[in-house]
Design a protein around this motif. Structure first.
Motif, PDB file in Angstrom:
ATOM      1  N   THR A 181       0.830  -1.209   0.000  1.00  0.00           N
ATOM      2  CA  THR A 181       0.000   0.000   0.000  1.00  0.00           C
ATOM      3  C   THR A 181       0.861   1.255   0.000  1.00  0.00           C
ATOM      4  O   THR A 181       0.348   2.353  -0.165  1.00  0.00           O
ATOM      5  N   VAL A 182       2.160   1.102   0.246  1.00  0.00           N
ATOM      6  CA  VAL A 182       3.109   2.219   0.190  1.00  0.00           C
ATOM      7  C   VAL A 182       4.255   1.812  -0.728  1.00  0.00           C
ATOM      8  O   VAL A 182       4.570   0.624  -0.846  1.00  0.00           O
ATOM      9  N   PRO A 183       4.897   2.762  -1.412  1.00  0.00           N
ATOM     10  CA  PRO A 183       6.023   2.420  -2.292  1.00  0.00           C
ATOM     11  C   PRO A 183       7.175   1.795  -1.503  1.00  0.00           C
ATOM     12  O   PRO A 183       7.701   2.413  -0.573  1.00  0.00           O
ATOM     13  N   ILE A 184       7.564   0.582  -1.865  1.00  0.00           N
ATOM     14  CA  ILE A 184       8.611  -0.124  -1.130  1.00  0.00           C
ATOM     15  C   ILE A 184       9.956   0.578  -1.285  1.00  0.00           C
ATOM     16  O   ILE A 184      10.777   0.591  -0.363  1.00  0.00           O
ATOM     17  N   GLY A 185      10.199   1.189  -2.438  1.00  0.00           N
ATOM     18  CA  GLY A 185      11.460   1.870  -2.661  1.00  0.00           C
ATOM     19  C   GLY A 185      11.691   3.046  -1.733  1.00  0.00           C
ATOM     20  O   GLY A 185      12.832   3.490  -1.562  1.00  0.00           O
ATOM     21  N   GLY A 186      10.618   3.581  -1.111  1.00  0.00           N
ATOM     22  CA  GLY A 186      10.756   4.727  -0.227  1.00  0.00           C
ATOM     23  C   GLY A 186      10.772   4.376   1.244  1.00  0.00           C
ATOM     24  O   GLY A 186      10.767   5.262   2.099  1.00  0.00           O
ATOM     25  N   ILE A 187      10.797   3.080   1.570  1.00  0.00           N
ATOM     26  CA  ILE A 187      10.786   2.657   2.973  1.00  0.00           C
ATOM     27  C   ILE A 187      12.156   2.888   3.607  1.00  0.00           C
ATOM     28  O   ILE A 187      13.189   2.701   2.966  1.00  0.00           O
ATOM     29  N   GLY A 188      12.163   3.260   4.880  1.00  0.00           N
ATOM     30  CA  GLY A 188      13.398   3.544   5.588  1.00  0.00           C
ATOM     31  C   GLY A 188      14.243   2.311   5.833  1.00  0.00           C
ATOM     32  O   GLY A 188      13.751   1.172   5.778  1.00  0.00           O
ATOM     33  N   GLY A 189      15.530   2.531   6.145  1.00  0.00           N
ATOM     34  CA  GLY A 189      16.467   1.426   6.337  1.00  0.00           C
ATOM     35  C   GLY A 189      16.095   0.499   7.477  1.00  0.00           C
ATOM     36  O   GLY A 189      16.221  -0.729   7.361  1.00  0.00           O
TER      37      GLY A 189
ATOM     38  N   GLY B  80       7.399 -11.312  -3.562  1.00  0.00           N
ATOM     39  CA  GLY B  80       6.898 -10.495  -4.651  1.00  0.00           C
ATOM     40  C   GLY B  80       7.045  -9.004  -4.453  1.00  0.00           C
ATOM     41  O   GLY B  80       6.667  -8.227  -5.324  1.00  0.00           O
ATOM     42  N   LEU B  81       7.568  -8.583  -3.295  1.00  0.00           N
ATOM     43  CA  LEU B  81       7.863  -7.165  -3.113  1.00  0.00           C
ATOM     44  C   LEU B  81       9.153  -6.817  -3.841  1.00  0.00           C
ATOM     45  O   LEU B  81      10.041  -7.658  -3.962  1.00  0.00           O
ATOM     46  N   SER B  82       9.255  -5.577  -4.304  1.00  0.00           N
ATOM     47  CA  SER B  82      10.459  -5.150  -5.013  1.00  0.00           C
ATOM     48  C   SER B  82      10.705  -3.682  -4.743  1.00  0.00           C
ATOM     49  O   SER B  82       9.763  -2.901  -4.565  1.00  0.00           O
ATOM     50  N   MET B  83      11.971  -3.302  -4.729  1.00  0.00           N
ATOM     51  CA  MET B  83      12.341  -1.901  -4.569  1.00  0.00           C
ATOM     52  C   MET B  83      12.506  -1.225  -5.933  1.00  0.00           C
ATOM     53  O   MET B  83      13.133  -0.181  -6.035  1.00  0.00           O
ATOM     54  N   GLY B  84      11.943  -1.837  -6.970  1.00  0.00           N
ATOM     55  CA  GLY B  84      11.963  -1.245  -8.294  1.00  0.00           C
ATOM     56  C   GLY B  84      12.925  -1.893  -9.270  1.00  0.00           C
ATOM     57  O   GLY B  84      13.044  -1.443 -10.410  1.00  0.00           O
ATOM     58  N   LEU B  85      13.576  -2.985  -8.859  1.00  0.00           N
ATOM     59  CA  LEU B  85      14.573  -3.608  -9.727  1.00  0.00           C
ATOM     60  C   LEU B  85      13.951  -4.515 -10.785  1.00  0.00           C
ATOM     61  O   LEU B  85      14.477  -4.623 -11.897  1.00  0.00           O
ATOM     62  N   THR B  86      12.842  -5.164 -10.466  1.00  0.00           N
ATOM     63  CA  THR B  86      12.312  -6.230 -11.320  1.00  0.00           C
ATOM     64  C   THR B  86      12.077  -5.782 -12.759  1.00  0.00           C
ATOM     65  O   THR B  86      12.490  -6.460 -13.714  1.00  0.00           O
ATOM     66  N   GLY B  87      11.419  -4.644 -12.944  1.00  0.00           N
ATOM     67  CA  GLY B  87      11.078  -4.192 -14.283  1.00  0.00           C
ATOM     68  C   GLY B  87      12.279  -3.885 -15.158  1.00  0.00           C
ATOM     69  O   GLY B  87      12.183  -3.954 -16.384  1.00  0.00           O
ATOM     70  N   GLY B  88      13.418  -3.569 -14.538  1.00  0.00           N
ATOM     71  CA  GLY B  88      14.607  -3.224 -15.316  1.00  0.00           C
ATOM     72  C   GLY B  88      15.652  -4.313 -15.376  1.00  0.00           C
ATOM     73  O   GLY B  88      16.785  -4.065 -15.819  1.00  0.00           O
ATOM     74  N   LEU B  89      15.319  -5.528 -14.938  1.00  0.00           N
ATOM     75  CA  LEU B  89      16.282  -6.631 -14.962  1.00  0.00           C
ATOM     76  C   LEU B  89      16.718  -6.951 -16.383  1.00  0.00           C
ATOM     77  O   LEU B  89      15.913  -6.914 -17.325  1.00  0.00           O
ATOM     78  N   SER B  90      17.989  -7.302 -16.543  1.00  0.00           N
ATOM     79  CA  SER B  90      18.472  -7.815 -17.827  1.00  0.00           C
ATOM     80  C   SER B  90      17.906  -9.215 -18.040  1.00  0.00           C
ATOM     81  O   SER B  90      17.340  -9.825 -17.129  1.00  0.00           O
ATOM     82  N   ASP B  91      18.067  -9.731 -19.254  1.00  0.00           N
ATOM     83  CA  ASP B  91      17.560 -11.080 -19.533  1.00  0.00           C
ATOM     84  C   ASP B  91      18.231 -12.121 -18.649  1.00  0.00           C
ATOM     85  O   ASP B  91      17.571 -13.042 -18.135  1.00  0.00           O
TER      86      ASP B  91
END
Length: 450
Positions: free
Chosen positions: A288-296, A398-409
């Protein structure tokens, strides 16, 4: 020899090979076959809104069968209704499990389970001797249908009241996705657009927790209610205790330390802290919140919850709550100088400890190798982002910090292997690909299911 005789002989050899296949290899073969069928169906033009690359259809099929929820393309925007139905069926197949579907079909046709299927079912769910595979399979299918139908009706009403298009289909899809802890959503940003929608988050949470706690709880609870057993089994007690503990502690920590939640009202802040804790510990993967913006500090909590994951004989992934309980018992007994390992005043057998420690060791070995490869293939990605991706894939979160969509083959292929290992079971995957001796894995114990 005629062509028909050759076909019959080949089929006979195949059945013999299948019958003699060790349970771990049978499970891996079964799940991979589901993934390949899903890959072929999603590759059909009728399944795609616009052309989707083969590597991405393979990635989506694997993610669906493994009930992970990581996506390299947007499922709601990339696939037609036919494609979405295929994804839903793959999620359902992966959530129920390869052995559950095959064994239920066998029961429906033959009225009984052959010895090979009974053994493989027992191995797949690590069933104790007190629970018969046939009873377990029927209970699993019945419970799944009841919960998913109830969840679909509740979500349909909520989506319709909110004005969501195709509310019925959205309700069905997300009910199955939640109960199977798949985390697949037809919304581009998961449930980030439903901030403050308490009822929706509550329904999704209930569905996910019921799936993640495991079918063993259902069978065990039913046996207790009907007088077949006096009390819940040791494994069920451990599962309930650990699940509630992780949910409570994780919610409290995120409520206190997560900076992205501080601008919300106290009730919304508490609900979002609970939801993100729930989504990690059940491995459902909604957010429900952007995972990439979660604190350390919050990331550390999510790391821990995703590694441990859900419970055995359920739809979630991870090392499992019972394995963690066994390791906690081992550490406590070592610190207190005890010769025997105990948890909740019960002795944990040595073979259970061996499985738990072996799972942990193999988990970190596989995670380390995967991180090394992804740091090579995804050169620009930050270390913590790669680590999060690996843990999420192995735990089928299935959570991601934004890497999945830009993965290489190559990176996508690495993640495909991780998702497959996570669904089969980390140690079972290792046994299937690296060993011919499964004597320890086939043993069953009444004390603690791992």
């Amino acid at each position: 020899m005629t062509e028909r005789s050759q076909r019959l002989r080949a089929m006979a050899r195949f059945r013999i090979a299948l019958f003699n296949m060790p349970p771990a290899k049978l499970l891996l073969t079964g799940y991979v076959s589901y993934m390949l069928v899903g890959w072929m169906l999603l590759s059909l033009p009728v399944a795609q809104v616009e052309a989707v690359r083969a590597i991405d259809t393979l990635f989506i099929a694997t993610s669906a069968v493994s009930t992970t929820g990581l996506v390299s393309v947007d499922p709601g925007g990339s696939f037609t209704f036919f494609g979405e139905v295929v994804i839903l069926l793959l999620i359902q197949a992966g959530g129920l499990g390869y052995m559950t579907i095959g064994s239920f079909a066998t029961l429906a046709i033959m009225g009984k389970l052959p010895g090979m299927r009974a053994r493989a079912t027992k191995h797949a769910f690590n069933l104790p001797d007190s629970i018969r595979p046939r009873q377990f399979i029927v209970s699993v299918v019945a419970f799944t249908l009841v919960v998913e139908v109830a969840g679909a009706l509740a979500l349909w009403a909520l989506f319709a009241a909110d004005g969501t298009p195709d509310a019925l289909w959205m309700g069905i899809f997300h009910s199955v996705s939640a109960f199977c802890t798949a985390g697949f959503s037809l919304f581009p940003a998961s449930f980030e657009g439903y901030e403050g929608h308490f009822a929706l988050k509550l329904v999704l949470s209930v569905l996910s927790i019921l799936g993640a706690m495991g079918f063993l709880i259902v069978v065990d609870g039913w046996r207790t209610l009907t007088g077949q057993a006096r009390f819940l089994g040791f494994s069920s007690k451990v599962i309930v205790r650990m699940t509630l503990l992780f949910l409570a502690v994780g919610t409290l920590i995120l409520f206190v330390v997560e900076p992205s939640l501080r601008g919300l009202s106290p009730e919304d802040r508490l609900m979002d802290a609970f939801f993100q804790t729930m989504t990690a510990t059940t491995t459902v993967g909604f957010n429900t919140v952007p995972i990439g913006g979660i604190g350390g500090a919050s990331l550390m909590v999510l790391f821990f919850l995703m590694v441990i994951g859900a419970s055995p004989a359920g739809t979630g992934g991870g090392l499992k709550t019972t394995s963690f309980a066994a390791l906690v018992g081992l550490v406590r007994s070592t610190l207190k100088g005890r010769d025997r390992v105990r948890y909740l005043k019960r002795e944990v057998p040595p073979d259970r400890l061996q499985l738990a420690t072996a799972s942990l060791a193999y988990y970190f070995a596989l995670a380390g190798a995967a991180m090394f490869l992804l740091l090579l293939t995804e050169a620009g990605a930050a270390f913590e982002v790669v680590m999060f991706e690996v843990i999420s894939a192995m735990g089928t979160v299935g959570l991601s910090m934004g890497l999945t969509g830009g993965l290489s083959d190559l990176g996508k292929l690495v993640v495909v292997v991780l998702m497959t290992a996570g669904r089969v079971g980390i140690l079972t995957f290792g046994i299937a690909v690296a060993s011919h001796d499964e004597s320890r894995a086939e043993e069953a114990d009444n004390d603690l299911v791992l």
